[in-house]
Design an enzyme around this catalytic site. Structure first.
Site, PDB file in Angstrom:
ATOM      1  N   SER A 102     -61.456   8.839  94.704  1.00 13.85           N
ATOM      2  CA  SER A 102     -60.551   9.432  94.736  1.00 13.85           C
ATOM      3  C   SER A 102     -59.376   9.703  95.722  1.00 13.85           C
ATOM      4  CB  SER A 102     -61.397  10.626  94.719  1.00 13.85           C
ATOM      5  OG  SER A 102     -60.621  12.055  94.271  1.00 13.85           O
ATOM      6  N   ASP A 241     -53.436  12.296  93.407  1.00 14.38           N
ATOM      7  CA  ASP A 241     -54.266  11.427  93.789  1.00 14.38           C
ATOM      8  C   ASP A 241     -54.693  10.116  93.345  1.00 14.38           C
ATOM      9  OD1 ASP A 241     -56.574  12.807  92.180  1.00 14.38           O
ATOM     10  OD2 ASP A 241     -57.550  12.913  93.746  1.00 14.38           O
ATOM     11  N   ASP A 243     -56.952   9.032  91.942  1.00 11.00           N
ATOM     12  CA  ASP A 243     -57.868   8.948  90.172  1.00 11.00           C
ATOM     13  C   ASP A 243     -57.391  10.507  89.221  1.00 11.00           C
ATOM     14  OD1 ASP A 243     -59.280  11.231  92.029  1.00 11.00           O
ATOM     15  OD2 ASP A 243     -60.629  10.880  90.465  1.00 11.00           O
ATOM     16  N   ASP A 245     -57.493  13.216  89.505  1.00 12.58           N
ATOM     17  CA  ASP A 245     -57.707  14.892  89.121  1.00 12.58           C
ATOM     18  C   ASP A 245     -57.499  16.312  90.261  1.00 12.58           C
ATOM     19  OD1 ASP A 245     -59.478  13.596  91.831  1.00 12.58           O
ATOM     20  OD2 ASP A 245     -60.965  14.515  90.989  1.00 12.58           O
TER      21      ASP A 245
END
Length: 455
Positions: A102, A241, A243, A245
């Site tokens: 993440s 960010d 990833d 999400d």
């Protein structure tokens, strides 16, 4: 519930090579997942990843383990986490696997999972995977080995899905947008989504090299985004960010718009149109200003534990649709099955166009209280949170705030940290009191460490 050995609040995460995030463990993890999911039948799993250099290694390890269990693999390549959730559904896979840490830097990586419906894996399945990990790895007969295929149009499929989440007649042709992709999984997707809808897009953070993901860019480091918005005279900045999400926004004046404000904008619009379907879910860390703004609309507000997993659980329990976190995990269950930064940004852009308002006008209805968050490094986070001396120190501070603020201690689920949050009406006092509380806790932590038996 049984104690987990490997799974944290959001899958398995750690420093590559210095934790369970290593090829040997991840290969066996792939096998264990395959055994639990397959259960004697032919199954398919999709795998996507962000742009960390370790993703190649971990993808290969998972693929080998799943094949050994007799499970076919569909490789998506670099793909945002919510895109993997979406493609797990549309490809009719039995599960989706995300290789990402993440918002962390490249040295870390992680593995998390989606069920066939694009939601989080049930606790029972995670526990079954952990039980399988304790067994000896056994490869199925050669005739039953899994095969791997690459989904070459994965990015295009997800781009079309994102565009479909706002009205078909919505055009962004009058908007200039800076989008920061954090050198992460959205680098080849987010700019295309916004430009195909007609926006004038200025992309940054779109040159991943395996090592620069989230490095001084993206939603956790928005300074570059703010500077670019001002420099090019953009209407809005969108910071994702690594990833994809999470999302934060920057208005045309250079002001940061966090997850709480984004939730307010989306919820208020849906409420005014009569399509909100219930209330709004925040977390224990959500700013009190969000609660006040939402309830002033006559809309219920519920706090969940911290983590998008718990936001989702609460939304489903109540059959509500909108929720999220201050950090920018925004869940629109009427559009997606999980937090999606691009989709959340599109909802705000659509509202700006429909109401013909600038972003700073849309945030005018929510006044956030000053809030200080300190990440206190400690190996005793859970012990400190329940320590009587720490609890008394918190009570003393709450008394000092005189009912005009909040204090919250929360052990991190993924890192050796105790998160200390203090909220109140006066920013300088809040910051000072937070530091004093952290100093007190650090002293208690030192004594606690000295009293524990050495290992």
């Amino acid at each position: 519930m049984s104690q987990r050995k490997y799974f944290g609040t959001d899958g398995i995460r750690g420093h590559v090579g210095l934790s369970n995030i290593n090829p040997e463990f991840v290969l066996k993890l792939g096998w264990a997942v395959g055994c639990v999911l397959a259960n004697g039948a032919r199954k398919k799993v999709v795998i996507g990843k962000d742009t960390r250099v370790s993703g190649y290694m971990l993808e290969s390890a998972l693929e080998a383990g799943l094949s050994a269990a007799g499970v076919d693999v569909a490789l998506l390549g670099p793909m945002p986490t919510p895109g993997i959730a979406y493609l797990t559904q549309t490809l009719r896979a039995n599960a989706g696997i995300v290789i990402s840490a993440s918002h962390n830097l490249f040295e870390d990586n992680g593995i998390k999972f989606f069920s066939a419906d694009g939601g989080k894996l049930p606790d029972s399945v995670e526990l079954a995977i952990e039980a399988q990990l304790e067994k000896q790895l056994q490869t199925v007969p050669s005739v039953k080995l899994g095969k791997a295929t690459r989904i070459n149009d994965a990015a295009g499929r997800y781009i079309e899905f994102c565009k479909s989440t706002i009205p078909s007649l919505s055009r962004l042709s009058n908007l200039k947008i800076v989008v920061d992709c954090a050198n992460g999984a959205t680098y080849h997707i987010a700019p295309n989504v916004f430009s195909e809808l007609g926006a004038d897009v200025v992309p940054i953070g779109i040159k991943p090299d395996g090592f620069n993901i989230n490095q001084e860019c993206g939603s956790t480091a928005p300074e570059l985004l703010r500077e670019k918005v001002i420099a090019v005279g953009a209407d809005i900045g969108i910071g994702l960010d690594g990833d994809g999400d999470r999302v934060i926004l920057v208005d045309s004046l250079g002001n940061l718009v966090d997850g709480d404000q984004i939730i307010y904008i989306i919820a208020k619009d849906r409420h005014q149109r009569g399509v909100l379907h219930g209330g709004v879910v925040g977390t224990l860390m959500s700013n009190y200003g969000l609660e006040l703004a939402i309830t002033s609309l006559g809309v219920p507000f519920q706090r969940s534990k911290v983590g998008d997993r718990y936001v989702l659980e609460t939304l489903r329990e109540k059959d509500w649709k909108i929720g999220g976190e201050t950090s920018g995990h925004i869940v629109c269950l009427d559009k997606t099955t999980t937090g999606d930064g691009i989709v959340a940004a599109l909802q705000v852009l659509s509202i700006m166009v429909k109401q013909n308002k600038a972003l700073h006008e849309l945030t005018a209805g929510i006044q956030l209280l000053p809030q200080t968050l300190v990440n206190l490094k400690t190996n005793n986070a859970a012990l400190l949170a329940s320590n009587p001396d720490v609890i008394q120190a918190v009570k003393n501070l709450e008394k000092h705030l005189n009912g005009e603020g909040r204090v919250l201690l929360r052990p991190s689920g993924t890192e050796p940290l105790l998160r200390v949050m203090v909220e109140g009406a006066n920013a300088s006092i809040v910051k000072q009191q937070a530091q004093m509380l952290c100093d007190d806790i650090s002293q208690i932590d030192k004594k606690l460490t000295e009293s524990l038996p050495s290992t």
